[in-house]
Design an enzyme around this catalytic site. Structure first.
Site, PDB file in Angstrom:
ATOM      1  N   ASP A 145       0.831  -1.087   0.176  1.00  0.00           N
ATOM      2  CA  ASP A 145      -0.088   0.023  -0.005  1.00  0.00           C
ATOM      3  C   ASP A 145       0.936   1.408  -0.026  1.00  0.00           C
ATOM      4  O   ASP A 145       0.416   2.392  -0.180  1.00  0.00           O
ATOM      5  CB  ASP A 145      -1.222  -0.012   1.297  1.00  0.00           C
ATOM      6  CG  ASP A 145      -0.454  -0.155   2.444  1.00  0.00           C
ATOM      7  OD1 ASP A 145       0.918   0.029   2.594  1.00  0.00           O
ATOM      8  OD2 ASP A 145      -1.342   0.068   3.342  1.00  0.00           O
ATOM      9  N   GLU A 174       9.139  -3.990  10.873  1.00  0.00           N
ATOM     10  CA  GLU A 174       9.871  -2.756  10.617  1.00  0.00           C
ATOM     11  C   GLU A 174      10.146  -1.915  11.445  1.00  0.00           C
ATOM     12  O   GLU A 174       9.534  -1.713  12.687  1.00  0.00           O
ATOM     13  CB  GLU A 174       8.477  -2.138   9.602  1.00  0.00           C
ATOM     14  CG  GLU A 174       8.845  -0.712   9.162  1.00  0.00           C
ATOM     15  CD  GLU A 174       7.826   0.025   8.309  1.00  0.00           C
ATOM     16  OE1 GLU A 174       7.151  -0.820   7.773  1.00  0.00           O
ATOM     17  OE2 GLU A 174       7.998   1.088   7.719  1.00  0.00           O
TER      18      GLU A 174
HETATM   19  O1  KIV Z   1       3.410  -1.032   1.771  1.00  0.00           O
HETATM   20  C1  KIV Z   1       4.553  -1.288   1.894  1.00  0.00           C
HETATM   21  O2  KIV Z   1       5.381  -1.157   0.819  1.00  0.00           O
HETATM   22  C2  KIV Z   1       5.071  -2.334   2.900  1.00  0.00           C
HETATM   23  C3  KIV Z   1       6.414  -2.553   3.035  1.00  0.00           C
HETATM   24  C4  KIV Z   1       7.351  -1.357   3.087  1.00  0.00           C
HETATM   25  C5  KIV Z   1       6.849  -3.891   3.812  1.00  0.00           C
HETATM   26  O3  KIV Z   1       4.079  -2.509   3.665  1.00  0.00           O
END
Ligand code: KIV
Length: 262
Positions: free
Chosen positions: A42, A179
Site C-alpha cells: 500500500d 519494520e
Molecule cells: O506497503 C509497503 O510497501 C510495505 C513494505 C514497506 C513492507 O508494507
C-alpha cells in the site's frame, strides 16, 4: 516460490528477498531478477499516487494494482497488502476483502499490519485458507498514533513486540515483516519464530529483507528513509531522456527519416 520453499530457506539459513511492485513492467523486472516475493504494497499510495501516507488507498485500487503486477510475475510469490480499514472493522469483512486479493487480483497471499489486534484476523484468514503475512513494529496504518518512529525500544516495548510476534505465528501467519525495530530485538524474534522474518529497518539478523522498489531505483525523490538504500538513480536518467526528447522536437530533429514512413 511457495510458502514451503520460504520456510525451507529459513531452515537452511538462506536469505529471502522481497520488493514492492505495483504494475506489470516493474513486477516483471523484480521477478526476472529472481526476487522471492513481490509485495503489492500500500506504499503505492505514497510513491505512485503522490499521497502523504498510506491511509487513503482503497481496496479497488489495491486490486487494480495487484492484477497488473500479477501479470508480470512467473516465479515469485505475490502478496497483496490489505489497505487501511479493509480488515479492521470485522473478521467477516476482512475475509471477504482478503478473498478479493486472491480471486480478483491473483495474489497468492495477503499482508496485514498490527500486533495483538491483528490476531483474530490472522486466525480467520487461516481458517479460510488465505495465507497471511504479518507486519509488526512500525505499522504505517498507525501513523497518527506512533508516527514514523523506531518501535520496541526499552524492555517493556521489546517484550510486547516479542509477544505479538509469537501470537501472530501461533494464529497462522506464514511470515512476518518487522519494520523499524532495533536489530538486536529483531534478531531475537527471528531466532524465536519458526516462520521467516522479513526486515525493513530491522538490521541484518532477520531471515530476509524488503524495500520499496521506488526507493531502490531512485524513483521517489520526496525522502529516503534511513533504512532504505538507493541502488540506482532512474529519476535522473528518466529526466535526461525526457529533456532530450523535448530538445529534439523543439529543434526539429525528431522524428528523422528513420522514424517516418515513405
Ligand atoms: O506497503 C509497503 O510497501 C510495505 C513494505 C514497506 C513492507 O508494507
Amino acid at each position: 516460490m511457495t510458502i514451503q520453499e520460504l520456510l525451507k530457506k529459513k531452515s537452511e539459513g538462506k536469505k529471502i528477498t522481497m520488493l514492492t511492485a505495483y504494475d506489470y513492467p516493474f513486477a516483471r523486472m523484480v521477478d526476472e531478477a529472481g526476487i522471492d516475493i513481490v509485495l503489492v504494497g500500500d506504499s503505492v499510495a505514497m510513491v505512485v499516487q503522490g499521497l502523504e501516507n498510506t491511509l487513503p488507498v482503497t481496496m479497488d485500487e489495491m486490486i487494480y494494482h495487484t492484477r497488473m503486477a500479477r501479470r508480470g510475475v512467473a516465479n515469485a510469490l505475490v502478496v497483496g497488502d490489505m489497505p487501511f480499514l479493509s480488515y479492521q472493522v470485522s473478521a467477516e469483512e476482512a475475509v471477504r476483502n482478503a478473498g478479493r486479493f486472491i480471486k480478483e487480483g491473483g495474489a497468492h497471499a495477503v499482508k496485514v499490519e498490527g500486533g495483538m489486534e491483528a490476531v483474530p484476523v490472522v486466525q480467520a484468514f487461516t481458517r479460510a485458507e488465505i495465507p497471511v503475512m504479518a507486519h509488526i513494529g512500525l505499522t504505517p496504518h498507525a501513523v497518527h498514533r506512533m508516527g514514523f518512529k523506531v518501535q520496541g525500544r526499552g524492555d517493556k516495548a521489546a517484550a510486547r513486540l516479542m509477544e505479538e510476534a509469537r501470537a501472530l505465528e501461533e494464529a497462522g501467519a506464514f511470515a512476518a515483516v518487522i519494520e523499524a525495530v532495533p536489530m538486536e530485538l529483531a534478531g531475537r524474534i527471528t531466532e524465536t519464530l519458526a516462520i521467516p522474518t522479513i526486515g525493513i529497518g530491522a538490521g541484518p539478523r532477520v531471515d530476509g529483507q524488503v524495500l520499496v522498489l521506488h526507493d531502490v531505483l531512485g524513483l521517489f525523490e520526496r525522502f529516503l528513509p534511513r533504512f532504505a538504500k538507493r541502488y540506482a538513480n532512474l529519476r535522473e536518467e528518466g529526466m535526461r531522456a525526457i529533456r532530450a526528447f523535448r530538445e529534439e522536437v523543439e529543434k526539429g530533429e525528431f522524428p528523422s527519416e528513420k522514424e517516418s514512413f515513405k
